[in-house]
Design a protein around this motif. Structure first.
Motif, mmCIF file in Angstrom:
data_model
loop_
_atom_site.group_PDB
_atom_site.id
_atom_site.type_symbol
_atom_site.label_atom_id
_atom_site.label_comp_id
_atom_site.label_asym_id
_atom_site.label_seq_id
_atom_site.Cartn_x
_atom_site.Cartn_y
_atom_site.Cartn_z
ATOM 1 N N ILE A 281 0.861 -1.177 0.000
ATOM 2 C CA ILE A 281 0.000 0.000 0.000
ATOM 3 C C ILE A 281 0.901 1.231 0.000
ATOM 4 C CG2 ILE A 281 -1.754 1.292 1.274
ATOM 5 C CD1 ILE A 281 -2.669 -1.418 2.461
ATOM 6 N N GLU A 282 0.935 1.938 -1.122
ATOM 7 C CA GLU A 282 1.871 3.042 -1.293
ATOM 8 C C GLU A 282 1.456 4.300 -0.537
ATOM 9 O OE1 GLU A 282 4.705 2.800 -2.622
ATOM 10 O OE2 GLU A 282 4.580 0.881 -3.684
ATOM 11 N N ASN A 283 0.168 4.583 -0.495
ATOM 12 C CA ASN A 283 -0.314 5.796 0.162
ATOM 13 C C ASN A 283 -1.424 5.413 1.144
ATOM 14 O OD1 ASN A 283 -1.717 8.264 0.809
ATOM 15 N ND2 ASN A 283 -0.753 9.216 -0.974
ATOM 16 N N THR A 284 -1.053 5.293 2.416
ATOM 17 C CA THR A 284 -2.007 4.812 3.423
ATOM 18 C C THR A 284 -3.210 5.738 3.556
ATOM 19 O OG1 THR A 284 -0.224 3.729 4.661
ATOM 20 C CG2 THR A 284 -2.284 4.107 5.831
ATOM 21 N N GLN A 285 -3.001 7.039 3.514
ATOM 22 C CA GLN A 285 -4.106 7.981 3.691
ATOM 23 C C GLN A 285 -5.124 7.864 2.563
ATOM 24 O OE1 GLN A 285 -4.851 9.780 6.366
ATOM 25 N NE2 GLN A 285 -6.757 10.320 5.286
ATOM 26 N N LEU A 286 -4.660 7.833 1.313
ATOM 27 C CA LEU A 286 -5.576 7.678 0.181
ATOM 28 C C LEU A 286 -6.277 6.327 0.236
ATOM 29 C CD1 LEU A 286 -3.613 9.214 -2.840
ATOM 30 C CD2 LEU A 286 -5.600 10.166 -1.650
ATOM 31 N N PHE A 287 -5.546 5.323 0.687
ATOM 32 C CA PHE A 287 -6.133 3.987 0.787
ATOM 33 C C PHE A 287 -7.225 3.955 1.862
ATOM 34 C CE2 PHE A 287 -6.168 -0.538 1.998
ATOM 35 C CZ PHE A 287 -6.415 -1.087 0.753
ATOM 36 N N LEU A 288 -6.970 4.616 2.985
ATOM 37 C CA LEU A 288 -7.988 4.728 4.039
ATOM 38 C C LEU A 288 -9.250 5.394 3.510
ATOM 39 C CD1 LEU A 288 -5.864 5.755 7.162
ATOM 40 C CD2 LEU A 288 -7.381 3.778 7.024
ATOM 41 N N GLU A 289 -9.074 6.429 2.708
ATOM 42 C CA GLU A 289 -10.222 7.129 2.135
ATOM 43 C C GLU A 289 -11.006 6.220 1.191
ATOM 44 O OE1 GLU A 289 -8.635 10.635 0.336
ATOM 45 O OE2 GLU A 289 -7.895 11.455 2.243
ATOM 46 N N ALA A 290 -10.283 5.395 0.405
ATOM 47 C CA ALA A 290 -10.957 4.450 -0.495
ATOM 48 C C ALA A 290 -11.719 3.391 0.297
ATOM 49 C CB ALA A 290 -9.937 3.788 -1.419
ATOM 50 N N MET A 291 -11.114 2.901 1.387
ATOM 51 C CA MET A 291 -11.792 1.924 2.239
ATOM 52 C C MET A 291 -13.058 2.515 2.839
ATOM 53 S SD MET A 291 -8.679 -0.041 4.242
ATOM 54 C CE MET A 291 -9.793 -1.176 5.089
ATOM 55 N N LEU A 292 -12.972 3.762 3.288
ATOM 56 C CA LEU A 292 -14.136 4.421 3.894
ATOM 57 C C LEU A 292 -15.256 4.580 2.865
ATOM 58 C CD1 LEU A 292 -15.423 5.800 6.308
ATOM 59 C CD2 LEU A 292 -14.321 7.942 5.621
ATOM 60 N N ARG A 293 -14.906 4.932 1.636
ATOM 61 C CA ARG A 293 -15.928 5.061 0.585
ATOM 62 C C ARG A 293 -16.619 3.720 0.332
ATOM 63 N NH1 ARG A 293 -14.281 8.416 -4.699
ATOM 64 N NH2 ARG A 293 -16.499 7.996 -5.098
ATOM 65 N N LEU A 294 -15.832 2.641 0.317
ATOM 66 C CA LEU A 294 -16.425 1.315 0.131
ATOM 67 C C LEU A 294 -17.356 0.969 1.293
ATOM 68 C CD1 LEU A 294 -13.447 -0.818 -1.271
ATOM 69 C CD2 LEU A 294 -15.568 -0.246 -2.459
ATOM 70 N N LYS A 295 -16.931 1.288 2.506
ATOM 71 C CA LYS A 295 -17.771 1.017 3.675
ATOM 72 C C LYS A 295 -19.050 1.842 3.640
ATOM 73 C CE LYS A 295 -14.430 -0.717 7.030
ATOM 74 N NZ LYS A 295 -13.974 -0.673 8.442
ATOM 75 N N ASN A 296 -18.957 3.058 3.120
ATOM 76 C CA ASN A 296 -20.150 3.906 3.011
ATOM 77 C C ASN A 296 -21.176 3.315 2.044
ATOM 78 O OD1 ASN A 296 -19.246 5.773 4.879
ATOM 79 N ND2 ASN A 296 -18.336 7.139 3.349
ATOM 80 N N GLY B 36 -21.597 0.180 1.915
ATOM 81 C CA GLY B 36 -22.099 -0.994 2.632
ATOM 82 C C GLY B 36 -21.232 -2.223 2.482
ATOM 83 N N PHE B 37 -20.182 -2.142 1.666
ATOM 84 C CA PHE B 37 -19.278 -3.284 1.483
ATOM 85 C C PHE B 37 -18.497 -3.555 2.767
ATOM 86 C CE2 PHE B 37 -19.635 -1.572 -2.886
ATOM 87 C CZ PHE B 37 -20.081 -2.710 -3.534
ATOM 88 N N LEU B 38 -18.066 -4.813 2.920
ATOM 89 C CA LEU B 38 -17.195 -5.194 4.026
ATOM 90 C C LEU B 38 -15.776 -5.368 3.488
ATOM 91 C CD1 LEU B 38 -19.517 -7.799 5.788
ATOM 92 C CD2 LEU B 38 -19.248 -5.368 6.301
ATOM 93 N N LEU B 39 -14.790 -5.333 4.406
ATOM 94 C CA LEU B 39 -13.391 -5.400 4.001
ATOM 95 C C LEU B 39 -12.631 -6.412 4.844
ATOM 96 C CD1 LEU B 39 -12.957 -1.564 3.728
ATOM 97 C CD2 LEU B 39 -12.838 -3.123 1.797
ATOM 98 N N ALA B 40 -11.682 -7.092 4.203
ATOM 99 C CA ALA B 40 -10.836 -8.063 4.899
ATOM 100 C C ALA B 40 -9.380 -7.804 4.532
ATOM 101 C CB ALA B 40 -11.221 -9.492 4.516
ATOM 102 N N MET B 41 -8.478 -7.964 5.512
ATOM 103 C CA MET B 41 -7.046 -7.931 5.241
ATOM 104 C C MET B 41 -6.573 -9.368 5.105
ATOM 105 S SD MET B 41 -6.487 -4.714 5.111
ATOM 106 C CE MET B 41 -4.715 -4.798 4.849
ATOM 107 N N ASP B 42 -5.902 -9.657 3.986
ATOM 108 C CA ASP B 42 -5.486 -11.023 3.673
ATOM 109 C C ASP B 42 -4.052 -11.284 4.139
ATOM 110 O OD1 ASP B 42 -5.764 -13.569 2.661
ATOM 111 O OD2 ASP B 42 -5.309 -13.021 0.600
#
Length: 221
Positions: free
Chosen positions: A109-124, A126-132
């Motif tokens: 993950i090159e840019n943690t902040q941008l990645f966090l924002e993408a994860m939050l958008r997915l959660k908004n 309603g999607f769920l997320l898993a770390m593999d």
């Protein structure tokens, strides 16, 4: 192909992970490596997701289990990704709350902040997320706290001979305890009954592996 994921407290199948397979190349890792080298990983990743969801929907209509979809971090950071998400939502009958994006840890993950924002958008949505592959890849305990995934998938290395390894048992027990307020733990790679029994005794709630079911095509009645 789809592999069942089991809730080992109730002994129910709670979901399936989809796996990419190709007649062109029997090694899926080589296919994705080739796509990376030619800058086509986004196209392959998104087409694979669409294929997995469109095949799975008939199973979902019967039992409403979760679908785990592997995804690369770079795909989530692609400028076209959320247009793709809108397309996915309109093309599948599976509700967002039953789709888990499983973040592939083979790519940094090159840019943690941008990645966090993408994860939050997915959660908004309603999607769920898993770390593999936690315990093997880039994910640290700090990153787990920062990213707050819904599921933490522990790498199969830790399930191999778990019943005989005090160190692996201590690590599993630690993760189960520290992550109990930050997501559900899934132990991958269960192949032996004694390791499954050890996982259950350590409080692991969810498990996956050849002992519980191999990746296979979906059978429709």
């Amino acid at each position: 192909m789809y592999q069942p994921i089991w809730d080992i407290s109730s002994w129910d199948v709670m979901g399936y992970e989809s796996f990419f397979r190709s007649d062109w190349n029997s090694n899926p890792e080589e296919v994705f490596q080739s796509a990376m080298k030619t800058n086509h990983i986004y196209e392959l990743d998104t087409k694979s997701i669409i294929k997995a969801a469109s095949t799975f929907h008939r199973v979902y209509e019967t039992n409403k289990t979760m679908l785990f979809l592997n995804i690369f971090p770079s795909t989530m950071l692609n400028p076209e990704f959320f247009s793709f998400i809108e397309q996915l939502i309109h093309q599948t009958t599976i509700s967002c709350q039953h789709i888990v994006f499983e973040i592939n840890e083979s790519e940094k993950i090159e840019n943690t902040q941008l990645f966090l924002e993408a994860m939050l958008r997915l959660k908004n949505y309603g999607f769920l997320l898993a770390m593999d592959d936690v315990g093997k890849g880039e994910t640290s305990i700090q990153k787990l706290f920062e990213l707050k995934p819904d599921f933490i998938k522990i790498d199969k290395y830790f399930s191999n001979d778990l019943s005989f390894s005090d160190k692996k048992q201590k690590f599993i027990r630690f993760l189960v305890d520290v992550c109990k307020d930050h997501g559900k733990v899934i132990l991958e790679g269960i192949e032996k009954p004694e390791d499954l029994a050890a996982a259950k005794s350590l409080g692991v709630p969810i498990a996956q592996g050849f002992l519980l079911g191999k990746p296979d095509k979906m059978e429709f009645s």
